[in-house]
Design an enzyme around this catalytic site. Structure first.
Site, PDB file in Angstrom:
ATOM      1  N   ASP A   1       1.207  -1.135   0.077  1.00  9.54           N
ATOM      2  CA  ASP A   1       0.192  -0.127  -0.167  1.00  9.54           C
ATOM      3  C   ASP A   1       0.788   1.212   0.125  1.00  9.54           C
ATOM      4  O   ASP A   1       0.187   2.213   0.227  1.00  9.54           O
ATOM      5  CB  ASP A   1      -0.785   0.310   1.555  1.00  9.54           C
ATOM      6  CG  ASP A   1      -2.393  -0.631   1.370  1.00  9.54           C
ATOM      7  OD1 ASP A   1      -2.358  -1.215   0.000  1.00  9.54           O
ATOM      8  OD2 ASP A   1      -2.778  -1.301   1.933  1.00  9.54           O
TER       9      ASP A   1
ATOM     10  N   ASP B   1      -9.474  -6.762   9.186  1.00 11.32           N
ATOM     11  CA  ASP B   1      -9.074  -5.644   8.309  1.00 11.32           C
ATOM     12  C   ASP B   1      -8.918  -4.004   9.429  1.00 11.32           C
ATOM     13  O   ASP B   1      -7.575  -3.212   9.408  1.00 11.32           O
ATOM     14  CB  ASP B   1      -9.030  -5.060   7.130  1.00 11.32           C
ATOM     15  CG  ASP B   1      -9.342  -5.766   6.309  1.00 11.32           C
ATOM     16  OD1 ASP B   1      -8.491  -6.313   5.627  1.00 11.32           O
ATOM     17  OD2 ASP B   1     -10.284  -5.951   5.515  1.00 11.32           O
TER      18      ASP B   1
END
Length: 575
Positions: A290, A513
Site C-alpha cells: 500500500d 482489517d
C-alpha cells in the site's frame, strides 16, 4: 484471448504443491535412457491444471537442468485421456492423437542451465483429466535430475547456491502457519482450509521476536524446517508513517524515523533470513504493501489527498525505506522480493497505471539493481475479483461502453487477473526482466454465496448490465475494510496463468482489517471510519457507505464472524 472462469481441479489439496507432487508420482521415476554426450542432461516439469466441466487451462513449466540449449527446444508428452488442445501461448503447439508437441516461439530459442519456460494452453476433455505421466525436453525424459534415480526420487525442489528459481512457488510445499491453522480449525467447518498456506506478518519491531502470544520470525522458519516445507511467505510491513491514507493500519514509526526502520526493523529481519540454517528455504518477502501506490493517488491538493501522504512524498522515506529493504533482503540468495502494486480498482486508471510503474522502477533502481525484485503482488488484503465472468472491458450496451458504467468509471480493467498481466508487461517495458512474475492475493475475493450472479445483467442500460453481472458485490471499489458478503477465493496455486507465479493467501482469512470502533492498543493502530459500518463514505469511495462488518477487532486480530462469512461465501466452494 479471453479465458473462461478458472476452476480449481477437483480433489486438489494444498494447491501450491499438489499438481507438482501429483506429477512426480504419476511420472514415476524412469531413469534417463540417454544423455547428451557433452553434458549431464536433465529437466524437471511442473504441470498445473485448472479444470471446469468440459475444459481446462494448464501451464507446463519446464526447467533445463543440463547445459544451455541454444538451437531451440521441443517439449513433448502424451495425454492419458481424450484431452484436446485448442489454443496455446508461449510456444507453438501441435497434437497428433494423444501426443502433444510444443516448440519454442521465435523469441525464445535458447534455454540456459536452470532456466525455465512456461508454455500454457487451453483444452477440452471429458471423463478423467489426469496429468500426463511423462514429459521430454529435446528427447530427454524429465525426471527432476541430471541422471538415473534408483530408487525413485520425489525430493523437494532445491536451488543451486546463489541462483534463484524463476518461480519460487513451482513445485514448492508452502509453509502453513500453525497459529493461523489452529484458529481456522477451531471454527465450524474451518478444518477444511486449515492446511492452506498464509502470509506471516512482520508488522512492527516486536513481531520479529514474537509479541502478544504470536510466534516470532525464527519460530516460523524453524517450524517450516521441522515440517519439511520449501517456501515461507513473510510480509515486511513497518515503514515510517505507514499507510498514510488509512488509519486502521498505521504503524509504530513516525514519518521521520527512517533510521529506526533500517537498524531496528530491516537489519534484524535480514540477519535472521540470512542465517545459513535457512539457506535451503525459499523465502518470499512481500515488501511494504500500500505504500508506493499512496504516493500516486493520495497526494497533492485534491479531495482524496491526505496531509500524511503529502508529508511522506516530500520526505522520501517510503522510497528510501523500500529501496533499503530491497537491497538488504535482495542480497540474500534464497530471498524472493515481491512489491505491491495496489489493485485494479486503485491503479487501473490511465492516470495511475504508468506513473505508478515508473515510481516502482525508480525505487528498484535506488536499491542498486532491478534484479533485487523477483516480482509484484496485487490485491493484497483486498477484495477485487480475480476474474469477472459475465462482462468484459470490451463489452457495450446499446452503444455505451462498459468503461462508462458507474462501477468501472473509465478504468481499463475489471478484474485482478487482467490487471496483473497488463501491469507485468508495463514493468517489462520499463526494463525489468521478462521472467518477473506476479502474485494475486485471492484470500477474500471469491464472492460466492447466494448473492453471486449466475449470468450477465440485463441489457436495459450499461449500469444495469454491469451491476447485475459483477461478482464483486462491494458497494464501491474503494471499500476495503472487512467487507460484508465477501468469500474465500481461489486456493493458493502455483503458476495458474501466464505471467502469474501464484495465487496466494497473503492476508490470512479471518484476521481483521481494522476495528469498527476505536479500541486502545499498543500496536500503533488507529481507528479508521471506513471500518465503521455506519460510516457514510468519503471522496475516495464516492461518498458511499463503507460496507464493513460490525464488531470488528483491531487489524490483524482474529475476527470469527468474518471468517465464518468468508467460509460460507467461498468461490470455489469449500468442500
Amino acid at each position: 484471448m479471453r479465458h473462461p472462469p478458472v476452476r480449481r481441479r477437483r480433489g486438489a489439496r494444498r494447491g501450491v504443491a499438489a499438481a507438482s507432487a501429483a506429477l512426480l508420482l504419476a511420472s514415476g521415476t524412469v531413469a534417463l535412457a540417454q544423455a547428451q554426450a557433452s553434458a549431464a542432461a536433465g529437466c524437471k516439469v511442473d504441470y498445473t491444471a485448472n479444470s471446469w466441466d468440459s475444459g481446462f487451462t494448464a501451464t507446463v513449466s519446464v526447467t533445463n537442468l543440463g547445459d544451455p540449449i541454444t538451437g531451440g527446444w521441443t517439449l513433448e508428452w502424451d495425454f492419458a485421456g481424450n484431452q484436446q488442445v485448442t489454443s496455446g501461448w508461449s510456444g507453438t503447439f501441435s497434437q497428433s492423437g494423444s501426443h502433444v508437441t510444443v516448440t519454442n516461439p521465435g523469441w525464445s530459442s535458447t534455454l540456459g542451465t536452470d532456466a525455465t519456460v512456461s508454455p500454457g494452453f487451453q483444452a477440452t476433455y471429458s471423463g478423467d483429466n489426469a496429468a500426463p505421466a511423462e514429459f521430454t525436453l529435446n528427447g530427454v525424459l524429465c525426471t527432476g535430475s541430471t541422471g538415473p534415480t534408483d530408487p525413485p526420487t520425489t525430493d523437494p525442489p532445491t536451488d543451486p547456491p546463489g541462483d534463484r528459481a524463476d518461480n519460487p512457488y513451482a513445485g514448492a510445499e508452502v509453509y502453513v502457519n500453525p497459529q493461523w491453522a489452529a484458529n481456522a480449525a477451531a471454527e465450524p467447518g474451518g478444518g477444511a482450509i486449515a492446511d492452506e498456506p498464509t502470509g506471516v506478518w512482520m508488522d512492527r519491531i516486536a513481531a520479529i521476536e514474537g509479541a502478544n502470544g504470536k510466534m516470532g520470525l525464527r519460530d516460523h522458519l524453524d517450524t517450516a524446517l521441522d515440517q519439511g516445507d520449501d517456501l515461507v511467505q513473510v510480509v515486511v510491513y513497518n515503514l515510517p508513517g505507514r499507510d498514510c491514507a488509512a488509519l486502521a493500519s498505521n504503524g509504530e514509526l513516525g514519518p521521520d524515523e527512517i533510521g529506526r526502520y533500517k537498524t531496528e526493523f530491516i537489519d534484524p529481519i535480514a540477519d535472521i533470513l540470512g542465517d545459513e540454517k535457512y539457506a535451503g528455504l525459499r523465502i518470499v518477502t512481500v515488501v511494504e504493501i500500500d505504500s508506493l501506490p499512496n504516493l500516486i493517488t493520495n497526494v497533492g491538493d485534491g479531495d482524496v489527498a491526505t496531509e500524511n501522504c503529502n508529508e511522506m512524498l516530500e520526505n522520501g522515506n517510503y522510497q528510501e525505506g523500500i529501496a533499503y529493504a530491497l537491497q538488504e533482503l535482495g542480497a540474500i540468495p534464497n530471498v524472493y522480493n515481491y512489491i505491491d502494486i495496489g489493485h485494479h480498482g486503485w491503479l487501473g486508471w490511465d492516470d495511475n497505471f504508468s506513473s505508478s510503474a515508473d515510481l516502482l522502477t525508480e525505487v528498484a533502481q535506488m536499491s542498486g539493481s532491478l534484479g533485487n525484485i523477483t516480482g509484484f503482488i496485487t490485491n493484497t488484503a483486498n477484495y477485487g475479483a480475480l476474474t469477472e465472468p459475465y462482462f468484459s472491458i470490451n463489452d457495450s450496451v446499446n452503444g455505451t461502453s462498459v468503461r462508462q458504467s458507474s462501477w468501472v468509471d473509465w478504468n481499463r480493467y475489471v478484474d485482478e487477473l487482467s490487471y496483473a498481466q497488463a501491469y507485468r508487461q508495463e514493468l517489462v517495458g520499463n526494463g525489468f526482466d521478462d521472467g518477473i512474475g506476479m502474485l494475486i492475493d485471492t484470500s477474500r475475493n471469491g464472492w460466492g454465496g447466494a448473492d453471486r450472479p449466475t449470468g450477465p445483467g440485463p441489457t436495459t442500460d450499461v449500469d444495469a448490465y454491469v451491476d447485475g453481472g459483477r461478482t464483486d458485490r462491494r458497494i464501491h471499489l474503494g471499500n476495503w475494510c472487512n467487507q460484508s458478503g465477501a468469500g474465500l477465493g481461489e486456493r493458493p496455486t502455483a503458476a495458474p496463468e501466464p505471467g502469474i507465479d501464484a495465487y496466494v493467501w497473503i492476508k490470512p482469512p479471518g484476521e481483521s482489517d481494522g476495528a469498527s470502533e476505536e479500541i486502545p492498543n499498543d500496536e500503533g493502530k488507529g481507528f479508521d471510519e471506513m471500518c465503521d459500518p455506519a460510516y457514510g463514505g468519503n471522496p475516495r469511495n464516492g461518498g458511499n457507505p463503507s460496507g464493513a462488518l460490525p464488531d470488528a477487532p483491531i487489524s490483524g486480530h482474529w475476527f470469527s464472524a468474518q471468517f465464518q462469512e468468508l467460509l460460507r461465501n467461498a468461490n470455489p466452494p469449500v468442500q
